[in-house]
Design a protein around this motif. Structure first.
Motif, PDB file in Angstrom:
ATOM      1  N   SER A 275       0.818  -1.215   0.000  1.00 44.25           N
ATOM      2  CA  SER A 275       0.000   0.000   0.000  1.00 44.25           C
ATOM      3  C   SER A 275       0.853   1.266   0.000  1.00 44.25           C
ATOM      4  CB  SER A 275      -0.937   0.010   1.213  1.00 44.25           C
ATOM      5  OG  SER A 275      -0.222   0.282   2.411  1.00 44.25           O
ATOM      6  N   THR A 276       2.116   1.169   0.430  1.00 42.80           N
ATOM      7  CA  THR A 276       2.998   2.338   0.441  1.00 42.80           C
ATOM      8  C   THR A 276       3.563   2.646  -0.940  1.00 42.80           C
ATOM      9  OG1 THR A 276       5.016   1.070   0.923  1.00 42.80           O
ATOM     10  CG2 THR A 276       3.677   1.793   2.807  1.00 42.80           C
ATOM     11  N   GLY A 277       3.366   1.731  -1.886  1.00 46.34           N
ATOM     12  CA  GLY A 277       3.926   1.913  -3.220  1.00 46.34           C
ATOM     13  C   GLY A 277       5.215   1.162  -3.444  1.00 46.34           C
ATOM     14  N   ALA A 278       5.679   0.425  -2.436  1.00 49.68           N
ATOM     15  CA  ALA A 278       6.914  -0.351  -2.562  1.00 49.68           C
ATOM     16  C   ALA A 278       6.636  -1.695  -3.230  1.00 49.68           C
ATOM     17  CB  ALA A 278       7.535  -0.581  -1.187  1.00 49.68           C
ATOM     18  N   GLY A 279       7.631  -2.206  -3.931  1.00 50.33           N
ATOM     19  CA  GLY A 279       7.557  -3.575  -4.421  1.00 50.33           C
ATOM     20  C   GLY A 279       7.743  -4.520  -3.258  1.00 50.33           C
ATOM     21  N   PHE A 280       7.356  -5.791  -3.432  1.00 46.57           N
ATOM     22  CA  PHE A 280       7.410  -6.735  -2.317  1.00 46.57           C
ATOM     23  C   PHE A 280       8.025  -8.048  -2.767  1.00 46.57           C
ATOM     24  CE2 PHE A 280       5.701 -10.206   0.249  1.00 46.57           C
ATOM     25  CZ  PHE A 280       5.990  -9.755   1.531  1.00 46.57           C
ATOM     26  N   LEU A 281       8.926  -8.565  -1.928  1.00 50.30           N
ATOM     27  CA  LEU A 281       9.570  -9.850  -2.165  1.00 50.30           C
ATOM     28  C   LEU A 281       9.768 -10.531  -0.825  1.00 50.30           C
ATOM     29  CD1 LEU A 281      11.310 -11.962  -3.737  1.00 50.30           C
ATOM     30  CD2 LEU A 281      13.240 -10.394  -3.440  1.00 50.30           C
ATOM     31  N   GLU A 282       9.428 -11.815  -0.742  1.00 51.99           N
ATOM     32  CA  GLU A 282       9.647 -12.566   0.496  1.00 51.99           C
ATOM     33  C   GLU A 282      10.756 -13.581   0.300  1.00 51.99           C
ATOM     34  OE1 GLU A 282       7.356 -14.285   4.321  1.00 51.99           O
ATOM     35  OE2 GLU A 282       6.192 -13.803   2.549  1.00 51.99           O
ATOM     36  N   VAL A 283      11.689 -13.616   1.238  1.00 55.22           N
ATOM     37  CA  VAL A 283      12.827 -14.534   1.206  1.00 55.22           C
ATOM     38  C   VAL A 283      12.848 -15.303   2.517  1.00 55.22           C
ATOM     39  CG1 VAL A 283      15.339 -14.713   1.177  1.00 55.22           C
ATOM     40  CG2 VAL A 283      14.194 -13.101  -0.356  1.00 55.22           C
ATOM     41  N   GLY A 284      12.997 -16.625   2.451  1.00 52.92           N
ATOM     42  CA  GLY A 284      13.040 -17.456   3.649  1.00 52.92           C
ATOM     43  C   GLY A 284      14.437 -17.964   3.930  1.00 52.92           C
ATOM     44  N   THR A 285      14.643 -18.438   5.152  1.00 47.86           N
ATOM     45  CA  THR A 285      15.948 -18.979   5.530  1.00 47.86           C
ATOM     46  C   THR A 285      16.148 -20.406   5.034  1.00 47.86           C
ATOM     47  OG1 THR A 285      15.064 -19.790   7.644  1.00 47.86           O
ATOM     48  CG2 THR A 285      15.990 -17.569   7.624  1.00 47.86           C
ATOM     49  N   GLN A 286      15.063 -21.036   4.540  1.00 49.66           N
ATOM     50  CA  GLN A 286      15.150 -22.461   4.223  1.00 49.66           C
ATOM     51  C   GLN A 286      15.781 -22.761   2.864  1.00 49.66           C
ATOM     52  OE1 GLN A 286      12.456 -20.592   4.390  1.00 49.66           O
ATOM     53  NE2 GLN A 286      10.730 -21.376   3.206  1.00 49.66           N
ATOM     54  N   THR A 287      15.832 -21.774   1.958  1.00 49.57           N
ATOM     55  CA  THR A 287      16.404 -21.991   0.638  1.00 49.57           C
ATOM     56  C   THR A 287      17.305 -20.821   0.264  1.00 49.57           C
ATOM     57  OG1 THR A 287      14.505 -20.932  -0.446  1.00 49.57           O
ATOM     58  CG2 THR A 287      14.428 -23.334  -0.190  1.00 49.57           C
ATOM     59  N   SER A 288      18.055 -20.991  -0.804  1.00 47.94           N
ATOM     60  CA  SER A 288      18.910 -19.917  -1.294  1.00 47.94           C
ATOM     61  C   SER A 288      18.063 -18.726  -1.728  1.00 47.94           C
ATOM     62  CB  SER A 288      19.744 -20.419  -2.473  1.00 47.94           C
ATOM     63  OG  SER A 288      20.387 -19.341  -3.127  1.00 47.94           O
ATOM     64  N   SER A 289      18.609 -17.532  -1.560  1.00 47.67           N
ATOM     65  CA  SER A 289      17.912 -16.314  -1.970  1.00 47.67           C
ATOM     66  C   SER A 289      17.924 -16.122  -3.483  1.00 47.67           C
ATOM     67  CB  SER A 289      18.573 -15.093  -1.308  1.00 47.67           C
ATOM     68  OG  SER A 289      18.674 -15.251   0.080  1.00 47.67           O
ATOM     69  N   LEU A 290      18.742 -16.894  -4.171  1.00 48.27           N
ATOM     70  CA  LEU A 290      18.907 -16.707  -5.613  1.00 48.27           C
ATOM     71  C   LEU A 290      17.591 -16.864  -6.367  1.00 48.27           C
ATOM     72  CD1 LEU A 290      21.000 -16.385  -7.983  1.00 48.27           C
ATOM     73  CD2 LEU A 290      21.006 -18.890  -8.102  1.00 48.27           C
ATOM     74  N   HIS A 291      16.832 -17.920  -6.055  1.00 48.14           N
ATOM     75  CA  HIS A 291      15.633 -18.228  -6.843  1.00 48.14           C
ATOM     76  C   HIS A 291      14.507 -17.222  -6.634  1.00 48.14           C
ATOM     77  CE1 HIS A 291      17.673 -21.820  -8.081  1.00 48.14           C
ATOM     78  NE2 HIS A 291      17.817 -22.208  -6.821  1.00 48.14           N
ATOM     79  N   PRO A 292      14.172 -16.825  -5.391  1.00 43.58           N
ATOM     80  CA  PRO A 292      13.141 -15.791  -5.254  1.00 43.58           C
ATOM     81  C   PRO A 292      13.543 -14.460  -5.872  1.00 43.58           C
ATOM     82  CG  PRO A 292      14.076 -16.376  -3.113  1.00 43.58           C
ATOM     83  CD  PRO A 292      14.544 -17.392  -4.079  1.00 43.58           C
ATOM     84  N   LEU A 293      14.836 -14.107  -5.817  1.00 46.25           N
ATOM     85  CA  LEU A 293      15.290 -12.875  -6.457  1.00 46.25           C
ATOM     86  C   LEU A 293      15.116 -12.954  -7.971  1.00 46.25           C
ATOM     87  CD1 LEU A 293      18.570 -11.878  -4.559  1.00 46.25           C
ATOM     88  CD2 LEU A 293      16.531 -10.469  -4.825  1.00 46.25           C
ATOM     89  N   MET A 294      15.525 -14.080  -8.539  1.00 45.07           N
ATOM     90  CA  MET A 294      15.417 -14.278  -9.987  1.00 45.07           C
ATOM     91  C   MET A 294      13.957 -14.200 -10.428  1.00 45.07           C
ATOM     92  SD  MET A 294      17.645 -14.793 -12.397  1.00 45.07           S
ATOM     93  CE  MET A 294      17.923 -15.569 -13.995  1.00 45.07           C
ATOM     94  N   GLN A 295      13.055 -14.834  -9.667  1.00 44.49           N
ATOM     95  CA  GLN A 295      11.636 -14.808 -10.014  1.00 44.49           C
ATOM     96  C   GLN A 295      11.085 -13.395  -9.903  1.00 44.49           C
ATOM     97  OE1 GLN A 295       9.941 -17.635 -11.202  1.00 44.49           O
ATOM     98  NE2 GLN A 295       8.563 -15.962 -11.805  1.00 44.49           N
ATOM     99  N   PHE A 296      11.536 -12.657  -8.902  1.00 45.32           N
ATOM    100  CA  PHE A 296      11.089 -11.270  -8.746  1.00 45.32           C
ATOM    101  C   PHE A 296      11.526 -10.438  -9.951  1.00 45.32           C
ATOM    102  CE2 PHE A 296      11.895  -6.892  -7.384  1.00 45.32           C
ATOM    103  CZ  PHE A 296      10.651  -6.542  -6.884  1.00 45.32           C
ATOM    104  N   PHE A 297      12.776 -10.602 -10.383  1.00 46.27           N
ATOM    105  CA  PHE A 297      13.262  -9.865 -11.556  1.00 46.27           C
ATOM    106  C   PHE A 297      12.419 -10.191 -12.787  1.00 46.27           C
ATOM    107  CE2 PHE A 297      17.841 -10.057  -9.704  1.00 46.27           C
ATOM    108  CZ  PHE A 297      17.527  -9.045  -8.815  1.00 46.27           C
ATOM    109  N   LEU A 298      12.153 -11.488 -13.003  1.00 46.72           N
ATOM    110  CA  LEU A 298      11.381 -11.919 -14.171  1.00 46.72           C
ATOM    111  C   LEU A 298       9.971 -11.330 -14.132  1.00 46.72           C
ATOM    112  CD1 LEU A 298      12.497 -15.652 -14.347  1.00 46.72           C
ATOM    113  CD2 LEU A 298      12.941 -13.924 -16.098  1.00 46.72           C
TER     114      LEU A 298
END
Length: 306
Positions: A275-298
């Motif tokens: 609601s503030t106008g920011a983009g949103f991405l969730e990253v967990g400790t259980q897996t590498s951050s690489l895949h959620p970052l890549m999906q966010f970029f795509l």
């Protein structure tokens, strides 16, 4: 001062361990940030616009809307104007180093996951020749690593992100960090906030930052914050307040109640951040951050992300 077994002060040994951990993360991130990852980062976060590059002779397949009619008239054959992206960005990472970020039950702590995101983004920015800056908060007054380019800056940023939490009587939260960000930045920047966002969100300040900068909220979480294991009576400690709670995790009703409250809290946090106008991405400790970052970029490149 305590002495370590090899005769060195304990603090020096701990610092050496942290330095080795930072070097391992630097090596890992540099290997993970391939040309594909860096290309997706570059595509997801555009520069400030287009700038004129050259006039060249028209070639089959060129867009006729790019024809420079003045040069074409003078030369007697078609020429086009060529533009390139005015790329240079400043990437500012706001890193939460509060006690709650030291929690983790799987691969590492939330602080480790946040540092990994910092490292991956730092090397992607390095490949794109963007400036890098780091603003840390949550373990004392805000600390600001000013924007600069180059590998040395990327390595220094990762080292700072991996450094032990500082002890300070005055602890600045996200509100103070956002306030300082407004005072130290002049032009538009790409701002990534890495936090578990457990404290009350300074909505107005964040909305003001998101209106001025391309802002992404990276929410760091651990699986145990979403669901309790069936492990009997557990003693849970709030890392921020020190409050202790005894919870009967052997009760299905208790686990379901916890699961429901956690899901509601996560959904409310996400909705408030967006609601503030920011983009949103969730990253967990259980897996590498690489895949959620890549999906966010795509998703962002395709217009599906925030």
């Amino acid at each position: 001062m305590r002495a370590a077994s090899d005769g060195q002060p304990a603090e020096r040994v701990e610092r050496a361990i942290d330095n080795r951990a930072a070097r391992r993360l630097q090596i890992k991130a540099s290997r993970l940030v391939t040309s594909i990852f860096a290309g997706e980062y570059r595509s997801a976060f555009r520069g400030r616009g287009m700038e004129f590059d050259e006039v060249r002779e028209y070639q089959v397949g060129d867009d006729i809307r790019s024809i420079d009619w003045n040069v074409t008239a003078r030369q007697g054959r078609p020429f086009i104007k060529r533009f390139v992206e005015e790329r240079e960005l400043t990437l500012i990472l706001l890193l939460d180093r509060s006690p709650s970020m030291d929690f983790g039950t799987v691969r590492g702590t939330k602080r480790d996951a946040a540092a990994e995101v910092c490292a991956l983004l730092a090397f992607a920015a390095l490949r794109s020749r963007d400036k890098l800056a780091l603003l840390s908060f949550g373990d004392g007054p805000p600390r600001y690593l000013r924007p600069a380019k180059g590998r040395r800056q990327a390595l220094r940023l990762i080292g700072d992100a991996m450094a032990p939490a500082a002890a300070g009587k005055t602890v600045a939260g996200l509100a103070e960090a956002l306030d300082q960000l407004g005072r130290v930045t002049c032009g538009r920047a790409l701002v990534c906030i890495l936090s578990d966002f457990l404290d009350p969100l300074p909505v107005n300040l964040l909305a003001a930052v998101a209106a001025r900068h391309d802002t992404v909220a990276v929410a760091i979480s651990d699986p145990a914050e979403h669901e309790l294991p069936a492990a009997g009576l557990l003693r849970l400690v709030d890392p921020e307040s020190g409050a202790v709670h005894l919870v009967d995790t052997g009760s299905p009703r208790v686990r379901q109640r916890y699961r429901t409250l956690a899901a509601n809290r996560v959904a409310a946090r996400k909705a408030l951040l967006i609601s503030t106008g920011a983009g949103f991405l969730e990253v967990g400790t259980q897996t590498s951050s690489l895949h959620p970052l890549m999906q966010f970029f795509l998703n962002r490149r395709r217009g599906q992300g925030s």
